[in-house]
Design a protein around this motif. Structure first.
Motif, PDB file in Angstrom:
ATOM      1  N   THR A   1      37.331  61.549  94.871  1.00 60.33           N
ATOM      2  CA  THR A   1      38.127  60.339  95.111  1.00 60.33           C
ATOM      3  C   THR A   1      38.141  59.446  93.884  1.00 60.33           C
ATOM      4  OG1 THR A   1      37.600  60.408  97.472  1.00 60.33           O
ATOM      5  CG2 THR A   1      38.368  58.315  96.579  1.00 60.33           C
ATOM      6  N   ASP A   2      36.976  59.295  93.239  1.00 58.74           N
ATOM      7  CA  ASP A   2      36.914  58.489  92.012  1.00 58.74           C
ATOM      8  C   ASP A   2      37.773  59.110  90.913  1.00 58.74           C
ATOM      9  OD1 ASP A   2      35.229  56.751  93.271  1.00 58.74           O
ATOM     10  OD2 ASP A   2      33.389  57.689  92.504  1.00 58.74           O
ATOM     11  N   ASP A   3      37.717  60.437  90.779  1.00 60.37           N
ATOM     12  CA  ASP A   3      38.511  61.119  89.750  1.00 60.37           C
ATOM     13  C   ASP A   3      40.008  60.917  90.000  1.00 60.37           C
ATOM     14  OD1 ASP A   3      36.235  62.028  88.525  1.00 60.37           O
ATOM     15  OD2 ASP A   3      36.258  63.997  89.515  1.00 60.37           O
ATOM     16  N   ALA A   4      40.412  60.963  91.263  1.00 57.74           N
ATOM     17  CA  ALA A   4      41.826  60.784  91.596  1.00 57.74           C
ATOM     18  C   ALA A   4      42.293  59.392  91.214  1.00 57.74           C
ATOM     19  CB  ALA A   4      42.053  61.021  93.090  1.00 57.74           C
ATOM     20  N   LYS A   5      41.396  58.380  91.450  1.00 56.45           N
ATOM     21  CA  LYS A   5      41.747  57.012  91.063  1.00 56.45           C
ATOM     22  C   LYS A   5      41.898  56.899  89.559  1.00 56.45           C
ATOM     23  CE  LYS A   5      39.523  54.772  95.045  1.00 56.45           C
ATOM     24  NZ  LYS A   5      38.451  53.848  95.485  1.00 56.45           N
TER      25      LYS A   5
ATOM     26  N   ASP B   1      29.673  65.545 100.873  1.00 58.70           N
ATOM     27  CA  ASP B   1      30.203  64.175 100.803  1.00 58.70           C
ATOM     28  C   ASP B   1      30.235  63.678  99.376  1.00 58.70           C
ATOM     29  OD1 ASP B   1      30.606  64.055 103.509  1.00 58.70           O
ATOM     30  OD2 ASP B   1      28.641  63.149 103.946  1.00 58.70           O
TER      31      ASP B   1
ATOM     32  N   PHE C   1      33.287  64.954  97.697  1.00 60.51           N
ATOM     33  CA  PHE C   1      34.503  64.223  98.087  1.00 60.51           C
ATOM     34  C   PHE C   1      34.540  62.844  97.452  1.00 60.51           C
ATOM     35  CE2 PHE C   1      34.454  67.349 101.584  1.00 60.51           C
ATOM     36  CZ  PHE C   1      35.765  67.789 101.534  1.00 60.51           C
ATOM     37  N   ALA C   2      33.367  62.193  97.360  1.00 61.40           N
ATOM     38  CA  ALA C   2      33.317  60.859  96.750  1.00 61.40           C
ATOM     39  C   ALA C   2      33.680  60.936  95.282  1.00 61.40           C
ATOM     40  CB  ALA C   2      31.923  60.260  96.933  1.00 61.40           C
TER      41      ALA C   2
END
Length: 297
Positions: A45-49, A38, A41-42
């Motif tokens: 997600t931050d890197d994608a933002k 998890d 994935f978290a």
């Protein structure tokens, strides 16, 4: 229209792009792509933002930079616009050139075919009425002008082709007239053998002469066989009448005269033999024995 000059002088006054670029590349290099937990994935997600934010910042910075070079941008837009107008005009003109050249070429080809057709029609009927389509087939003219870029080149090529065809027509017509004269020398009694004149006049002379001889020989053979058959039929008819005294015609009186060079007694004996042949047949009506005197005695 050969020379277009544009001079632009401009510098970047200040930019932190090199440092900013390095930070973004470091971020991209540190991104973990194998995600299992998890936390993974978290973090992803931050890197994608962050990356999405970086893309937006880049586009905004680019727009601001372009706005600072408004005159240059207007120039580029103007260059693109006039370039497209020049391209559109060029394509239209090239289409017009191709279309108009093809129209003129087609007209010249049609005129050449008409000229050759009229030349054929000017010849004597025995030639002009023949099938001369080979001189009028359009693809011959189109092939001759293929690759000719200029109208003048097309005109010269077609003029040369027309002269060549007319020369061939003259030679062919001369041979046809010669053959026709040869056919006219055939006797009227044999002329029925040569109703296919339009075919015969196109043959080479040696072949025509051979054809004439063969047909006349065959006709002579047919006439001889017919004459022999008629003679045989006539002879058979005479024999039937001599033996039976009648045929399919109405019975009439016929006299058969036989002259003998003999003595009186021999003549009498021969007459008795002839009479004996008709015993039992009632067709022998009369028989006389007469001495024929020599008129020169």
């Amino acid at each position: 229209m050969d020379k277009l000059e544009i001079q632009i002088s401009g510098k970047i006054q200040s930019s932190n792009f090199p440092i900013w670029k390095k930070s973004l590349l470091d971020l991209i290099g540190s991104i973990k792509l194998e995600l299992t937990t998890d936390d993974d994935f978290a973090a992803a997600t931050d890197d994608a933002k962050l990356l999405k934010r970086a893309e937006k910042v880049i586009q905004e910075a680019k727009i601001k930079a372009i706005e600072q070079t408004e005159e240059i941008q207007l120039l580029f837009n103007g260059l693109d616009e006039i370039s497209e107008q020049a391209r559109s005009a060029r394509l239209t003109l090239e289409r017009q050139i191709r279309t108009k050249k093809q129209e003129i070429k087609d007209w010249l080809i049609t005129a050449s075919i008409t000229e050759v057709r009229e030349y054929i029609d000017s010849k004597p009927a025995i030639y002009s009425q023949l099938r001369n389509a080979n001189y009028l087939e359009r693809h011959h003219y189109e092939t001759a002008t293929k690759g000719k870029a200029s109208i003048l080149g097309v005109r010269k090529t077609l003029a040369s082709l027309v002269r060549e065809l007319m020369g061939a027509i003259d030679e062919e017509c001369k041979q046809v007239l010669h053959n026709y004269d040869l056919i006219q020398t055939i006797s009227l009694s044999d002329r029925l053998l040569f109703q296919d004149v339009n075919y015969l006049v196109t043959l080479p002379e040696n072949e025509l002469r051979l054809t004439i001889d063969n047909r006349i020989v065959k006709l002579s053979e047919q006439r001889a066989r017919l004459k022999a058959a008629n003679a045989e039929n006539e002879l058979n008819g005479i024999e039937d009448e001599a033996i039976f005294g009648k045929n399919n015609e109405k019975t009439g009186r016929y006299v058969i005269s036989i002259e003998l060079l003999s003595t009186r007694q021999s003549a009498i004996n021969k007459a008795r033999e002839i009479k004996g042949l008709f015993d039992g047949i009632d067709i022998l009506v009369d028989m006389k024995l007469t001495l024929k005197l020599d008129s020169q005695a």
